[in-house]
Design a protein around this motif. Sequence first.
Motif, PDB file in Angstrom:
ATOM      1  N   LEU A  89     -18.155  49.946  -5.209  1.00  0.00           N
ATOM      2  CA  LEU A  89     -16.726  50.141  -5.387  1.00  0.00           C
ATOM      3  C   LEU A  89     -16.103  50.502  -4.042  1.00  0.00           C
ATOM      4  CD1 LEU A  89     -16.785  52.318  -8.652  1.00  0.00           C
ATOM      5  CD2 LEU A  89     -16.432  49.831  -8.460  1.00  0.00           C
ATOM      6  N   THR A  90     -14.949  49.908  -3.740  1.00  0.00           N
ATOM      7  CA  THR A  90     -14.241  50.197  -2.497  1.00  0.00           C
ATOM      8  C   THR A  90     -12.888  50.815  -2.842  1.00  0.00           C
ATOM      9  OG1 THR A  90     -15.289  48.294  -1.419  1.00  0.00           O
ATOM     10  CG2 THR A  90     -13.346  49.245  -0.343  1.00  0.00           C
ATOM     11  N   LEU A  91     -12.676  52.027  -2.365  1.00  0.00           N
ATOM     12  CA  LEU A  91     -11.439  52.754  -2.651  1.00  0.00           C
ATOM     13  C   LEU A  91     -10.460  52.577  -1.490  1.00  0.00           C
ATOM     14  CD1 LEU A  91     -10.129  54.765  -4.712  1.00  0.00           C
ATOM     15  CD2 LEU A  91     -11.006  56.607  -3.265  1.00  0.00           C
ATOM     16  N   VAL A  92      -9.234  52.095  -1.798  1.00  0.00           N
ATOM     17  CA  VAL A  92      -8.250  51.848  -0.740  1.00  0.00           C
ATOM     18  C   VAL A  92      -6.894  52.445  -1.103  1.00  0.00           C
ATOM     19  CG1 VAL A  92      -9.388  49.717  -0.007  1.00  0.00           C
ATOM     20  CG2 VAL A  92      -7.573  49.606  -1.728  1.00  0.00           C
ATOM     21  N   ASN A  93      -6.085  52.668  -0.061  1.00  0.00           N
ATOM     22  CA  ASN A  93      -4.759  53.254  -0.229  1.00  0.00           C
ATOM     23  C   ASN A  93      -3.703  52.147  -0.239  1.00  0.00           C
ATOM     24  OD1 ASN A  93      -2.418  54.724  -0.177  1.00  0.00           O
ATOM     25  ND2 ASN A  93      -2.911  55.910   1.664  1.00  0.00           N
ATOM     26  N   THR A  94      -3.076  51.920  -1.373  1.00  0.00           N
ATOM     27  CA  THR A  94      -2.072  50.859  -1.472  1.00  0.00           C
ATOM     28  C   THR A  94      -0.787  51.201  -0.733  1.00  0.00           C
ATOM     29  OG1 THR A  94      -1.244  51.764  -3.565  1.00  0.00           O
ATOM     30  CG2 THR A  94      -2.957  50.084  -3.704  1.00  0.00           C
ATOM     31  N   ASN A  95      -0.615  52.444  -0.323  1.00  0.00           N
ATOM     32  CA  ASN A  95       0.579  52.844   0.434  1.00  0.00           C
ATOM     33  C   ASN A  95       0.363  52.793   1.943  1.00  0.00           C
ATOM     34  OD1 ASN A  95       2.245  53.289  -1.722  1.00  0.00           O
ATOM     35  ND2 ASN A  95       1.925  55.497  -1.809  1.00  0.00           N
ATOM     36  N   SER A  96      -0.839  52.363   2.365  1.00  0.00           N
ATOM     37  CA  SER A  96      -1.141  52.323   3.797  1.00  0.00           C
ATOM     38  C   SER A  96      -1.926  51.062   4.132  1.00  0.00           C
ATOM     39  CB  SER A  96      -1.943  53.568   4.200  1.00  0.00           C
ATOM     40  OG  SER A  96      -2.216  53.564   5.587  1.00  0.00           O
ATOM     41  N   SER A  97      -1.345  49.904   3.808  1.00  0.00           N
ATOM     42  CA  SER A  97      -1.967  48.604   4.087  1.00  0.00           C
ATOM     43  C   SER A  97      -3.383  48.518   3.547  1.00  0.00           C
ATOM     44  CB  SER A  97      -1.970  48.314   5.596  1.00  0.00           C
ATOM     45  OG  SER A  97      -0.654  48.284   6.086  1.00  0.00           O
ATOM     46  N   CYS A  98      -3.611  49.187   2.444  1.00  0.00           N
ATOM     47  CA  CYS A  98      -4.918  49.175   1.773  1.00  0.00           C
ATOM     48  C   CYS A  98      -6.039  49.671   2.679  1.00  0.00           C
ATOM     49  CB  CYS A  98      -5.227  47.785   1.231  1.00  0.00           C
ATOM     50  SG  CYS A  98      -4.056  47.274  -0.039  1.00  0.00           S
ATOM     51  N   TYR A 135     -13.579  60.707  -0.786  1.00  0.00           N
ATOM     52  CA  TYR A 135     -13.177  60.849  -2.187  1.00  0.00           C
ATOM     53  C   TYR A 135     -14.421  60.761  -3.082  1.00  0.00           C
ATOM     54  CZ  TYR A 135      -8.161  60.417  -1.243  1.00  0.00           C
ATOM     55  OH  TYR A 135      -6.868  60.631  -0.812  1.00  0.00           O
ATOM     56  N   ALA A 136     -14.370  61.443  -4.208  1.00  0.00           N
ATOM     57  CA  ALA A 136     -15.494  61.399  -5.156  1.00  0.00           C
ATOM     58  C   ALA A 136     -15.137  60.473  -6.320  1.00  0.00           C
ATOM     59  CB  ALA A 136     -15.798  62.803  -5.670  1.00  0.00           C
ATOM     60  N   ILE A 137     -16.087  59.612  -6.679  1.00  0.00           N
ATOM     61  CA  ILE A 137     -15.892  58.711  -7.822  1.00  0.00           C
ATOM     62  C   ILE A 137     -16.971  58.993  -8.865  1.00  0.00           C
ATOM     63  CG2 ILE A 137     -15.850  56.316  -8.606  1.00  0.00           C
ATOM     64  CD1 ILE A 137     -14.790  55.470  -5.926  1.00  0.00           C
ATOM     65  N   SER A 147     -28.720  62.029 -20.610  1.00  0.00           N
ATOM     66  CA  SER A 147     -27.618  62.206 -19.647  1.00  0.00           C
ATOM     67  C   SER A 147     -27.580  61.034 -18.654  1.00  0.00           C
ATOM     68  CB  SER A 147     -27.772  63.540 -18.906  1.00  0.00           C
ATOM     69  OG  SER A 147     -29.073  63.657 -18.352  1.00  0.00           O
ATOM     70  N   TYR A 148     -28.198  59.932 -19.063  1.00  0.00           N
ATOM     71  CA  TYR A 148     -28.222  58.765 -18.167  1.00  0.00           C
ATOM     72  C   TYR A 148     -26.872  58.039 -18.118  1.00  0.00           C
ATOM     73  CZ  TYR A 148     -29.627  56.522 -22.661  1.00  0.00           C
ATOM     74  OH  TYR A 148     -29.735  56.107 -23.979  1.00  0.00           O
ATOM     75  N   LEU A 149     -26.777  57.130 -17.148  1.00  0.00           N
ATOM     76  CA  LEU A 149     -25.591  56.279 -16.951  1.00  0.00           C
ATOM     77  C   LEU A 149     -24.327  57.090 -16.659  1.00  0.00           C
ATOM     78  CD1 LEU A 149     -26.364  53.613 -19.707  1.00  0.00           C
ATOM     79  CD2 LEU A 149     -27.150  53.721 -17.329  1.00  0.00           C
ATOM     80  N   ARG A 150     -24.539  58.168 -15.904  1.00  0.00           N
ATOM     81  CA  ARG A 150     -23.440  58.994 -15.398  1.00  0.00           C
ATOM     82  C   ARG A 150     -23.809  59.457 -13.991  1.00  0.00           C
ATOM     83  NH1 ARG A 150     -20.099  60.624 -19.649  1.00  0.00           N
ATOM     84  NH2 ARG A 150     -20.980  60.242 -21.733  1.00  0.00           N
ATOM     85  N   GLY A 151     -22.846  59.435 -13.103  1.00  0.00           N
ATOM     86  CA  GLY A 151     -23.124  59.894 -11.739  1.00  0.00           C
ATOM     87  C   GLY A 151     -21.884  59.930 -10.874  1.00  0.00           C
ATOM     88  N   VAL A 152     -21.978  60.681  -9.778  1.00  0.00           N
ATOM     89  CA  VAL A 152     -20.870  60.837  -8.829  1.00  0.00           C
ATOM     90  C   VAL A 152     -21.355  60.434  -7.439  1.00  0.00           C
ATOM     91  CG1 VAL A 152     -19.327  62.488  -7.689  1.00  0.00           C
ATOM     92  CG2 VAL A 152     -19.786  62.702 -10.149  1.00  0.00           C
ATOM     93  N   GLN A 153     -20.492  59.723  -6.728  1.00  0.00           N
ATOM     94  CA  GLN A 153     -20.761  59.382  -5.334  1.00  0.00           C
ATOM     95  C   GLN A 153     -19.497  59.633  -4.513  1.00  0.00           C
ATOM     96  OE1 GLN A 153     -23.669  57.439  -3.403  1.00  0.00           O
ATOM     97  NE2 GLN A 153     -24.212  59.195  -4.684  1.00  0.00           N
ATOM     98  N   VAL A 154     -19.684  59.929  -3.201  1.00  0.00           N
ATOM     99  CA  VAL A 154     -18.562  60.192  -2.298  1.00  0.00           C
ATOM    100  C   VAL A 154     -18.361  58.983  -1.388  1.00  0.00           C
ATOM    101  CG1 VAL A 154     -17.676  61.689  -0.466  1.00  0.00           C
ATOM    102  CG2 VAL A 154     -18.995  62.671  -2.371  1.00  0.00           C
ATOM    103  N   THR A 155     -17.111  58.535  -1.273  1.00  0.00           N
ATOM    104  CA  THR A 155     -16.830  57.339  -0.478  1.00  0.00           C
ATOM    105  C   THR A 155     -17.125  57.559   1.008  1.00  0.00           C
ATOM    106  OG1 THR A 155     -14.498  57.971  -0.240  1.00  0.00           O
ATOM    107  CG2 THR A 155     -15.062  56.507  -2.074  1.00  0.00           C
ATOM    108  N   GLN A 178     -16.354  53.187   0.485  1.00  0.00           N
ATOM    109  CA  GLN A 178     -17.267  52.602  -0.494  1.00  0.00           C
ATOM    110  C   GLN A 178     -18.285  53.587  -1.075  1.00  0.00           C
ATOM    111  OE1 GLN A 178     -18.996  49.216   1.595  1.00  0.00           O
ATOM    112  NE2 GLN A 178     -17.382  47.869   0.818  1.00  0.00           N
ATOM    113  N   VAL A 179     -18.644  53.298  -2.321  1.00  0.00           N
ATOM    114  CA  VAL A 179     -19.755  53.973  -2.992  1.00  0.00           C
ATOM    115  C   VAL A 179     -20.575  52.887  -3.691  1.00  0.00           C
ATOM    116  CG1 VAL A 179     -18.528  56.144  -3.391  1.00  0.00           C
ATOM    117  CG2 VAL A 179     -18.413  54.335  -5.111  1.00  0.00           C
ATOM    118  N   THR A 180     -21.853  53.148  -3.879  1.00  0.00           N
ATOM    119  CA  THR A 180     -22.723  52.190  -4.568  1.00  0.00           C
ATOM    120  C   THR A 180     -23.514  52.903  -5.652  1.00  0.00           C
ATOM    121  OG1 THR A 180     -22.930  50.772  -2.613  1.00  0.00           O
ATOM    122  CG2 THR A 180     -24.619  50.545  -4.305  1.00  0.00           C
ATOM    123  N   PHE A 181     -23.522  52.301  -6.827  1.00  0.00           N
ATOM    124  CA  PHE A 181     -24.286  52.835  -7.959  1.00  0.00           C
ATOM    125  C   PHE A 181     -25.310  51.795  -8.412  1.00  0.00           C
ATOM    126  CE2 PHE A 181     -20.215  55.117  -8.334  1.00  0.00           C
ATOM    127  CZ  PHE A 181     -20.642  56.427  -8.536  1.00  0.00           C
TER     128      PHE A 181
END
Length: 330
Positions: free
Chosen positions: A171-180, A186-188, A208-216, A221-224
Amino acid sequence: MSTHDPRHTKSNDSAFATPAHGHRLADDLPLISAQLLERRRALAWLGSSAAGSALLLAGCGGGGGSDGSSLAGLATTATTGTSSTSTTAAASGTSSSTSSSSSSTSTSTSSGSCTALPGETAGPYPADGTNTSSGATSDVLTASGIVRSDIRSSFVSSTTQAPGVLTTLTLTLVNTNSSCAPLSGYAIYLWHCDQGGSYSLYSAPTESYLRGVQVTDSNGQVTFTTIFPGCYSGRWPHMHFEVFASLASATTGRNSVLTSQLAMPSAACSAVYPYASGYTQSVANFAAVTLASDNVFSDNTAAQIAAMTLAMSGSATAGYAATATIGIAR
């Protein structure tokens, strides 16, 4: 009077041979006169024009032999080399400029085309501290071990690994208010059902499977590493996620800056459910639902649905690589 040509002072046998003639003044006078005449003619010829100089240069090669060819070749090479270097440099500069300009334009166009994802319900199984499970508040976000990339195994009270088709999600996290521009730090939080349609900590309470947090990272980007989720009755196959401004704030879903969902692509669902082991009940459930009838995705625009649908490559046997860009306004 000697018949020897005074202009030829060398023979084929010796470099210093002298012409044969008498030693009297009467013998020398005709020769001196002839030499003076020849010199006058030569001087007049040499001074006549630039063309004379060119001919003289050509003559220096030994009557049009290899030396003359070499000189001509060197002159041509020097001219061609200079011209080629200048032309190449100019072309390279132009090409480089054009390429750079094209690259900048492409990047700008690409970065400016991201879509802000709409907020969606977290659903009844978030385990993010916003609801209860079995009479108690369920908040896996505060559990030790929740920050992880491979989310296939349980980590709270068991180590059971959820079976299913391997799926690597970036997953790639981008800011739509700053030219992406990418958003780092950030944590997802990602969660979804297993291949049978059950959610850990709820319909599969001991898992408790199929749950997790990653930091961009610096690229946003984060990868699961996970599995392809099943399709349960009434819903299009999907994954849930929440975005938090930092890992420290990822303690409850109430702190999220975006809560939304990602749709599985139809082609991948059709390739997995009828053929991969463990997805039997997903076949009928998937046949009975469409994106247009789904109670979450149906009210979104075409652009939003396109952005919310994972791009996937691979196969049910080899596994899938999935990607999505999550646009948020910051």
